[in-house]
Design a protein around this motif. Structure first.
Motif, short mmCIF file in Angstrom:
data_model
loop_
_atom_site.label_atom_id
_atom_site.label_comp_id
_atom_site.label_asym_id
_atom_site.label_seq_id
_atom_site.Cartn_x
_atom_site.Cartn_y
_atom_site.Cartn_z
N ILE A 125 3.91 7.22 -0.72
CA ILE A 125 4.85 6.66 0.24
C ILE A 125 4.39 5.25 0.60
CG2 ILE A 125 5.94 6.93 2.49
CD1 ILE A 125 6.68 9.06 0.44
N ILE A 126 5.35 4.31 0.63
CA ILE A 126 5.03 2.91 0.91
C ILE A 126 4.67 2.76 2.38
CG2 ILE A 126 5.94 0.55 0.89
CD1 ILE A 126 7.88 1.53 -1.34
N SER A 127 3.50 2.13 2.64
CA SER A 127 3.04 1.98 4.02
C SER A 127 2.89 0.52 4.43
CB SER A 127 1.69 2.71 4.20
OG SER A 127 0.72 2.18 3.31
N SER A 128 2.98 -0.43 3.51
CA SER A 128 2.93 -1.86 3.86
C SER A 128 3.77 -2.64 2.83
CB SER A 128 1.49 -2.37 3.89
OG SER A 128 0.94 -2.40 2.58
N TRP A 129 4.06 -3.91 3.22
CA TRP A 129 5.00 -4.69 2.39
C TRP A 129 4.76 -6.17 2.64
CZ3 TRP A 129 7.58 -2.78 -1.46
CH2 TRP A 129 8.71 -3.42 -2.00
N GLY B 86 8.07 3.66 4.16
CA GLY B 86 8.39 5.06 4.39
C GLY B 86 9.08 5.72 3.20
N ARG B 87 9.46 4.92 2.21
CA ARG B 87 10.10 5.49 1.03
C ARG B 87 9.07 5.64 -0.09
NH1 ARG B 87 15.62 2.41 -0.29
NH2 ARG B 87 15.57 4.05 -1.94
N HIS B 88 9.37 6.53 -1.06
CA HIS B 88 8.45 6.75 -2.17
C HIS B 88 8.58 5.61 -3.18
CE1 HIS B 88 6.38 8.82 -5.49
NE2 HIS B 88 5.85 9.61 -4.53
N PHE B 89 7.45 5.18 -3.72
CA PHE B 89 7.46 4.01 -4.62
C PHE B 89 8.19 4.28 -5.94
CE2 PHE B 89 4.17 6.28 -6.77
CZ PHE B 89 3.95 5.69 -8.01
N MET C 107 0.84 -1.20 0.00
CA MET C 107 0.00 0.00 0.00
C MET C 107 0.87 1.24 0.00
SD MET C 107 -3.11 -0.98 2.57
CE MET C 107 -3.87 0.60 2.29
N LEU C 108 0.26 2.29 -0.65
CA LEU C 108 0.90 3.61 -0.69
C LEU C 108 -0.04 4.61 -0.02
CD1 LEU C 108 1.94 3.70 -4.49
CD2 LEU C 108 3.30 2.86 -2.55
N ASP C 109 0.52 5.63 0.58
CA ASP C 109 -0.35 6.70 1.09
C ASP C 109 -0.68 7.61 -0.08
OD1 ASP C 109 1.74 8.40 0.58
OD2 ASP C 109 2.31 8.71 2.68
N PRO C 110 -1.54 8.62 0.09
CA PRO C 110 -1.94 9.47 -1.05
C PRO C 110 -0.76 10.13 -1.77
CG PRO C 110 -3.43 9.81 0.78
CD PRO C 110 -2.34 8.94 1.32
N GLU C 111 0.39 10.30 -1.13
CA GLU C 111 1.54 10.92 -1.79
C GLU C 111 2.46 9.90 -2.44
OE1 GLU C 111 0.64 11.76 1.37
OE2 GLU C 111 -0.45 13.51 0.58
N TYR D 270 13.80 -5.85 -1.28
CA TYR D 270 13.83 -5.04 -0.05
C TYR D 270 13.08 -5.75 1.07
CZ TYR D 270 15.09 -1.05 -3.08
OH TYR D 270 15.71 -0.21 -3.98
N THR D 271 13.59 -5.59 2.32
CA THR D 271 12.80 -6.01 3.49
C THR D 271 11.83 -4.89 3.83
OG1 THR D 271 14.36 -5.08 5.08
CG2 THR D 271 14.75 -7.37 4.34
N ALA D 272 10.86 -5.20 4.67
CA ALA D 272 9.86 -4.20 5.07
C ALA D 272 10.53 -3.02 5.76
CB ALA D 272 8.79 -4.83 5.97
N ASP D 273 11.52 -3.30 6.61
CA ASP D 273 12.19 -2.22 7.33
C ASP D 273 12.95 -1.29 6.38
OD1 ASP D 273 11.25 -3.30 9.67
OD2 ASP D 273 13.09 -4.44 10.09
N GLU D 274 13.44 -1.86 5.27
CA GLU D 274 14.24 -1.07 4.35
C GLU D 274 13.38 -0.19 3.44
OE1 GLU D 274 18.11 -3.92 3.50
OE2 GLU D 274 16.19 -4.41 2.50
#
Length: 644
Positions: free
Chosen positions: A30-34, A51-54, A24-28, A44-48
């Motif tokens: 940004i990755i919010s789930s993995w 919070g980063r842009h897709f 999932m991405l937020d409206p901007e 990538y792991t979830a921690d990595e």
């Protein structure tokens, strides 16, 4: 009551999927789930990554083009966004991805983010690319082929594609032929017989149709084609069309026909050669028999006791003459008859006996003569030529019992290599005798030149007329061919080598001084060498009747032994040519001339002089007498001053 999946279970389901990256991405953006699939595919792991842009998954080129923002905007405006393209893993490697992006809204309709699903379809992409490249290479291959017309047909027979070879062979451009029925390439006759439909039906039923036949180009010209039609079916076995391959083999067919004709001509030549050898041998033996009879009759004529039987003896001599004529015809076929070849213009020969030619057929036959005024000369025996032409005219008359037209024509022609049988290339004179009579089927025409073959009723022909023509022309260095169509007529073509710059010359007239056959010559001695006892006996009596002392030998060895004895002297050597013990009459004459330089040597044979020269070489110094001979022939030769 409808049950719902608990949120924690749904998250567990999504998190455990391995083949799809679901996050999932937020409206901007940004990755919010993995999930586990995202980690496996993207590295990538979830921690990595949370919070980063897709946009970090996009290539540098796509980022520069603003593709991430465009994807979000398109998903918002359309409710979904789907695409395929290159994406980048954590390690920098690329993979081909199928991407689906959907906006997420709360119960109030407010945008809360985006659901993004990505699948690695690199293998499918590579397979598609390999297929595309394969199809492209195949298309390039097909289009690059210029010697074959290769194209596809629909199930109805409509042309669906067209290669360069098809355009070159058939003459149509692609836009002229796509969508038209392939039957346009077949002849009108084949179309009327339903060949196009039959070809497709056979290909559909048996998987393949193959044929050779005439095809038609755009300009209407025809070519001989080798055609293959293959049925094309899909994985389910359903017929989806046809592959058609056409090759222009006109030149190959012409070469094959030429080779077949050459082989047929060679086989015919070999057969006629074998028949000629057999016929020549039979004629030679028959001549020996006639010599015995003819000489015996001459001896009887000289006897006082047979004077009252002269009419009977004359009748018997006429029968011998007819037999001699028959053997000459046989020898003519065998190309062994003696010829007196001189330079002639055959126009002159034809004109000299035109009246006889026009009377040779039947009274209802029209004879037309068309002569080339600039005809070149040929080297032939005039008498044999006239006999041959008369034979052809008589045959033409027999072929037109109800009347018709026969045309005698001459012209100059130039032949190329193997254009007519095995004649060498060069200039020739062509004599054509063409009638519009009943004609002959091919199997009869093939045998027309064979001796004793005739289609006439019993008693109306010996079957030697055309064989005499054949042998005479072949011996003259030419060729004779016959073309006939049943019900339409027959054409005989005679080819004779032209003599460049030749002038017409008439043969020297023969001496008519044969002398008196009963005259007595000066007392001289003759050695007769003959292996046939009957021929020896009659020859002995003839020479004795002329006042000769006679010595005899049955072969060359005995003759040499006789001559080498002391005190033996002879004036004339009279010898057969073909004898046993390996010493021919020719070798004997050459040997005896060393002992007796002034001896007169007379050689006799049933074989003609040209055939003997071909086998034994130059016969200068010898006098030749052809069997069967008469007493007056012997007297003439013995009284000639030029006998060695």
């Amino acid at each position: 009551m409808k049950k719902t999946i608990p949120t924690d279970r749904f998250q567990l389901l999504v998190s455990s999927i391995q083949d799809y990256a679901i996050y999932m991405l937020d409206p901007e953006g940004i990755i919010s789930s993995w999930n586990a699939g995202a980690q496996r595919i993207k590295g990538y792991t979830a921690d990595e990554i949370i919070g980063r842009h897709f946009s970090c998954f996009y290539t540098t080129e796509d980022q520069a083009a603003g593709m991430p923002a465009k994807a979000l905007k398109s998903a918002l405006s359309k409710g979904t966004f789907e695409t395929e393209g290159w994406r980048v893993r954590k390690d920098g490697s690329r993979f081909w991805a199928n991407v689906v992006l959907n906006p997420l809204r709360d119960d109030a309709g407010e945008l809360v983010g985006f659901a993004k699903i990505t699948k690695d379809i690199t293998e499918r992409k590579e397979a598609q690319e390999a297929l595309r490249e394969s199809e492209q290479r195949f298309s390039m291959l097909v289009q690059g082929v210029t010697d074959y017309a290769i194209y596809m047909l629909s199930t109805e027979g409509l042309v669906t594609n067209w290669n360069v070879g098809a355009m070159r062979i058939k003459g149509y451009k692609e836009e002229e032929v796509i969508g038209t029925h392939f039957s346009r390439f077949l002849t009108a006759e084949d179309q009327a017989r339903g060949v196009p439909a039959q070809a497709l039906a056979i290909a559909a039923r048996e998987g393949r149709f193959e044929q050779e036949g005439w095809r038609v180009r755009k300009d209407g010209s025809r070519f001989w084609a080798h055609v293959i039609v293959d049925a094309i079916r899909n994985d389910l076995g359903k017929l989806v069309g046809y592959a058609k391959i056409t090759r222009d083999i006109t030149e190959k067919r012409a070469s094959n026909i030429k080779l077949e004709n050459a082989n047929a001509a060679l086989a015919q030549s070999q057969k006629m050669e074998a028949l000629g050898n057999l016929t020549g041998g039979v004629a030679h033996d028959f001549n020996n028999l006639l010599t015995v009879i003819s000489s015996g009759l001459d001896i009887l004529e000289m006897s006082e006791s047979c004077r009252n039987e002269k009419p009977l003896l004359d009748s018997m001599q006429r029968a011998v003459s007819r037999g001699a004529t028959l053997t000459q015809q046989l020898l003519s076929f065998a190309r062994q008859q003696p010829l007196k070849a001189d330079l002639h213009n055959i126009n002159t020969l034809i004109n000299n006996f035109e009246l006889l030619l026009k009377q040779a057929g039947n009274s209802r036959m029209e004879c037309v003569i068309q002569l080339d005024p600039n005809l070149k000369s040929v080297q032939i025996d005039a008498a044999s030529f006239e006999t041959s032409l008369l034979n052809l005219l008589v045959n033409a008359g027999d072929a037109m019992p109800e009347g018709g037209r026969v045309c005698i024509a001459t012209k100059n022609i130039v032949l190329s290599e193997n254009e007519v049988s095995h004649l060498p290339p060069g200039e020739y004179v062509l004599l054509t005798v063409e009638d519009n009579g009943v004609g002959m089927p091919q199997e009869v025409a093939d045998k027309a030149f064979e001796p004793f073959f005739t289609t006439k009723d019993v008693g109306k022909g010996t079957g030697l007329g055309l064989s005499q023509v054949y042998g005479f022309i072949k011996q003259s260095g030419g060729e004779v061919a016959i073309e006939s169509v049943l019900g339409q007529g027959t054409t005989v073509k005679i080819y004779l080598p032209a003599i460049a710059g030749g002038l017409h010359s008439e043969p020297d007239s023969e001496s008519s001084a044969h002398g008196n056959p009963r005259m007595k010559l000066t007392k001289k001695k003759v050695l007769i060498v003959e292996d046939e006892p009957d021929v020896m006996l009659t020859a002995t009596e003839l020479f004795k009747g002329m006042g000769y002392d006679v010595l005899t030998a049955s072969n060359g060895v005995d003759a040499i032994n006789l001559i080498s004895q002391p005190g033996v002297k002879i004036d004339v050597l009279f010898s057969d040519v073909v004898m046993p013990n390996g010493v021919s009459g020719i070798a004997l004459g050459r040997t005896i001339s060393k002992y007796l330089p002034d001896i007169k040597t007379i050689l006799c044979s049933g074989y003609p002089l040209p055939a003997l020269k071909e086998e034994h070489g130059d016969l200068e110094g010898f006098t030749f007498l052809n069997k069967p001979y008469r007493l007056e022939d012997l007297v003439r030769i013995l009284t000639e001053s030029n006998v060695k």
